[in-house]
Design a protein around this motif. Sequence first.
Motif: not given
Length: 254
Positions: A171, A227, A229
Amino acid sequence: MQLNSIAKTIFMVSALSLASIQFTGCQAAHTAITKRNLDVQTKMTETVFLEPSSSENKTIFIDVKNTSDKDIEVRSGVETALKSRGYTIVTDPNKAGYMLQANVLQIGKSNLNEIRSAFNAGFGNGAIQGAAAGAAAGYVMGGGSGKNAAAVGLAGAAAGFIADAMVEDVYYCMVTDLQIRERAQDGETVVQTQNSDIKQGTSTNVSQVVQGTKTNWKTYRTRIVSSANKVNLQFEEAQPVLQTALGKSIAGLF
């Protein structure tokens, strides 16, 4: 009798190590499949509602800061996104209908717990403290000649570690504090009260209150946490998508 006991111990550890390797391999394969595509998410801690504006009043002054330890450039993406919504960027705040002030607090490798903490903290509070370190577990076996059993166990642990190292669930997170100022409309009077708690050394606090200050601006604050990921994600891949996501999220307020 002692040899039989040692043989049983080695067999048991070998079986457990093999099961551990198989389990780790399955976990690694599952991560590689489910996280093969880049997933980008952007969340805002507080919703900001601005008054509808006519096209001639869609002028905005932008001030974007970066106090993180990464050399990133987010201003151009924010400007592009706002221009696509009909706003004109001005360099004089006195000629602006809106002021946008943003500060990128932090961008870097993270995990889900730290991302949630940064979001829950809200505007002006602590950001991510650094990626959490993984925990290591050890097993101690006593009696007889445990060296051979330990060697087998270490070999299995090493194989599992290698499998995990090859497939990493990564992440990256960007935390941005946002302040938006909207010029007061005709007939509106905005009175601002400011409270400050200033520390003096380790044992003294100075409190200040500024009351009854008239201003031409209505102020709103929020935090944006973005974020990215993906399995084995590199910062060079995460950076541009995080910057784009930030621009789109900010533009969505206007």
